[in-house]
Design a protein around this motif. Structure first.
Motif, PDB file in Angstrom:
ATOM      1  N   ASN A 130      43.340  76.836  66.081  1.00 54.13           N
ATOM      2  CA  ASN A 130      44.413  76.271  66.947  1.00 54.13           C
ATOM      3  C   ASN A 130      45.716  76.504  66.204  1.00 54.13           C
ATOM      4  O   ASN A 130      46.011  75.819  65.237  1.00 54.13           O
ATOM      5  N   TYR A 161      49.824  77.429  65.621  1.00 52.08           N
ATOM      6  CA  TYR A 161      51.186  77.126  66.078  1.00 52.08           C
ATOM      7  C   TYR A 161      52.185  77.837  65.190  1.00 52.08           C
ATOM      8  O   TYR A 161      51.855  78.219  64.044  1.00 52.08           O
ATOM      9  N   ILE A 215      55.562  68.564  68.636  1.00 50.88           N
ATOM     10  CA  ILE A 215      54.751  69.678  69.097  1.00 50.88           C
ATOM     11  C   ILE A 215      55.138  70.054  70.519  1.00 50.88           C
ATOM     12  O   ILE A 215      55.319  69.177  71.377  1.00 50.88           O
ATOM     13  N   ASN A 220      53.937  72.721  73.675  1.00 49.12           N
ATOM     14  CA  ASN A 220      52.849  73.591  74.125  1.00 49.12           C
ATOM     15  C   ASN A 220      53.375  74.974  74.499  1.00 49.12           C
ATOM     16  O   ASN A 220      54.594  75.174  74.587  1.00 49.12           O
ATOM     17  N   ASN A 276      51.236  64.369  70.387  1.00 46.80           N
ATOM     18  CA  ASN A 276      50.486  64.337  69.137  1.00 46.80           C
ATOM     19  C   ASN A 276      49.681  65.624  68.998  1.00 46.80           C
ATOM     20  O   ASN A 276      49.501  66.352  69.987  1.00 46.80           O
ATOM     21  N   CYS A 277      49.230  65.910  67.796  1.00 50.86           N
ATOM     22  CA  CYS A 277      48.504  67.165  67.576  1.00 50.86           C
ATOM     23  C   CYS A 277      47.719  67.049  66.275  1.00 50.86           C
ATOM     24  O   CYS A 277      48.329  67.061  65.200  1.00 50.86           O
ATOM     25  N   ASN A 284      45.326  69.066  64.815  1.00 49.78           N
ATOM     26  CA  ASN A 284      45.337  70.263  63.957  1.00 49.78           C
ATOM     27  C   ASN A 284      46.738  70.482  63.385  1.00 49.78           C
ATOM     28  O   ASN A 284      46.899  70.881  62.223  1.00 49.78           O
ATOM     29  N   GLY A 285      47.732  70.174  64.209  1.00 46.12           N
ATOM     30  CA  GLY A 285      49.110  70.315  63.734  1.00 46.12           C
ATOM     31  C   GLY A 285      49.419  69.372  62.584  1.00 46.12           C
ATOM     32  O   GLY A 285      50.074  69.758  61.608  1.00 46.12           O
ATOM     33  N   ASN A 308      48.191  61.161  73.067  1.00 47.57           N
ATOM     34  CA  ASN A 308      48.236  62.138  74.153  1.00 47.57           C
ATOM     35  C   ASN A 308      46.957  61.957  74.968  1.00 47.57           C
ATOM     36  O   ASN A 308      45.957  61.483  74.463  1.00 47.57           O
ATOM     37  N   ASN A 338      44.727  66.605  78.765  1.00 44.94           N
ATOM     38  CA  ASN A 338      43.892  67.570  78.033  1.00 44.94           C
ATOM     39  C   ASN A 338      42.455  67.339  78.472  1.00 44.94           C
ATOM     40  O   ASN A 338      42.040  66.180  78.627  1.00 44.94           O
ATOM     41  N   GLU A 398      43.514  72.758  77.086  1.00 38.84           N
ATOM     42  CA  GLU A 398      44.636  71.906  76.670  1.00 38.84           C
ATOM     43  C   GLU A 398      45.741  71.857  77.707  1.00 38.84           C
ATOM     44  O   GLU A 398      46.135  72.898  78.270  1.00 38.84           O
ATOM     45  N   ARG A 399      46.266  70.666  77.911  1.00 39.41           N
ATOM     46  CA  ARG A 399      47.474  70.511  78.736  1.00 39.41           C
ATOM     47  C   ARG A 399      48.559  71.404  78.152  1.00 39.41           C
ATOM     48  O   ARG A 399      48.840  71.333  76.962  1.00 39.41           O
ATOM     49  N   CYS A 444      40.990  71.446  69.141  1.00 40.05           N
ATOM     50  CA  CYS A 444      41.991  70.413  69.475  1.00 40.05           C
ATOM     51  C   CYS A 444      41.612  69.172  68.664  1.00 40.05           C
ATOM     52  O   CYS A 444      40.566  68.557  68.931  1.00 40.05           O
ATOM     53  N   GLY A 451      41.697  66.017  70.573  1.00 34.27           N
ATOM     54  CA  GLY A 451      40.581  66.092  71.516  1.00 34.27           C
ATOM     55  C   GLY A 451      39.257  65.774  70.845  1.00 34.27           C
ATOM     56  O   GLY A 451      38.395  65.105  71.429  1.00 34.27           O
TER      57      GLY A 451
END
Ligand SMILES: N[C@H](CCC[C@H](N)C(=O)O)C(=O)O
Length: 286
Positions: free
Chosen positions: A14, A16, A65, A67, A75-76, A78-79, A166, A199, A217-218, A226, A229
């Motif tokens: 994932n 970014y 974050i 998308n 929120n994220c 993995n981020g 999220n 999501n 993912e949314r 995710c 997720g």
């Protein structure tokens, strides 16, 4: 033309584009369109979205974050692991345990570093929000959404909804290889029962400590992983009596595994890796 320094990182695939706003000035008015531009695999760098690492009075470091479609997620997971790695390795923080502010909440991250290089990150993601109005989802405000009949077209699915800051709609399937990610993901993402979108996760519960997982993912579509997720899915498994609190649950995502635990204090813990792919300069046409 604006030349923007970036670092591309991923957590379990994932990925970014990260911009360090401690060192580069970027006005808020650019954030959404820049996310679309930089994420484009043909004319941009190519990613699941954009993450901004920014100074904040509320924590040691802040994360925002966006998308692939330019929408902002709150929120994220993995981020957060990538931000923790970046902040530690680039001297933004000088300790191995520190706080990261997101648009949803402020979380605590702990990095495991060997000779200055971060190999693993554990994040206390805080408490999941379960009330329908917190997801948010339309309907009776104060109730939780656990194994609720959820008609979609001529199908009737069983929905468990969890917010990690999220929104996540979690559905159990018999075999993850048959999960209708592409067929139902985009439909449910935009379903009017989720006023802010959602999501969409499909999970195959192998055992009380093991889950197979796929996600739509949314705002980004299918991704390799995710983190929020995976947290929501572990919480959903417990809420449905298929897993236990205080147990380490291995979530197998397409890009790799995360260790998730929902402890008896109510906090959700996520442990996993993060990797730097590349860094460079993006030519952003204003
Ligand atoms: N990939 C992220 C989640 C992004 C969430 C975003 N799609 C939204 O909520 O709009 C994660 O690792 O948690």
């Amino acid at each position: 033309m604006m030349e923007i320094p970036f670092t591309k990182m991923h957590g379990l695939g994932n990925n970014y584009i990260y911009i360090n706003l401690f060192e580069f000035n970027l006005e808020e008015r650019h954030f959404s369109r820049l996310a679309q531009a930089v994420s484009d695999v043909h004319t941009g760098v190519g990613s699941d979205g954009l993450i901004l690492i920014h100074p904040t009075d509320e924590a040691d470091v802040g994360m925002r974050i966006f998308n692939r479609d330019g929408s902002e997620g709150k929120n994220c997971g993995n981020g957060l692991r990538c931000v923790a790695k970046f902040a530690y390795e680039n001297g933004i923080v000088k300790k191995d345990t520190f706080k990261i502010e997101t648009r949803a909440n402020t979380v605590e991250a702990k990095v495991r570093a060997d000779a200055g290089a971060v190999s693993e990150i554990t994040v206390n993601m805080g408490q999941p929000l379960l009330k329908r109005s917190s997801i948010p989802m339309v309907g009776e405000e104060a109730t939780n959404v656990v194994a609720e009949p959820f008609p979609v077209g001529d199908l009737e699915l069983s929905l468990t909804a969890v917010s990690m800051g999220n929104p996540h709609a979690v559905f159990s399937v018999d075999a993850i290889k048959d999960a209708p990610v592409y067929q139902l993901g985009p439909v449910i993402e935009q379903d009017e029962r989720f006023p802010e979108g959602v999501n969409v996760e499909f999970i195959e519960i192998i055992s009380p400590t093991e889950i197979n997982f796929r996600v739509w993912e949314r705002g980004s579509g299918v991704t390799q992983a995710c983190g929020t997720g995976a947290c929501a899915s572990a919480v959903a498994a417990v809420l449905n009596g298929k897993a236990e609190r205080d147990q380490d649950i291995t979530v197998h995502l397409e890009g790799g595994d995360l260790n998730i635990k929902w402890d008896t204090n109510g906090d959700v813990w996520m442990t996993g890796g993060a990797e730097v792919i590349a860094s460079g300069t993006f030519n952003y046409r204003i």
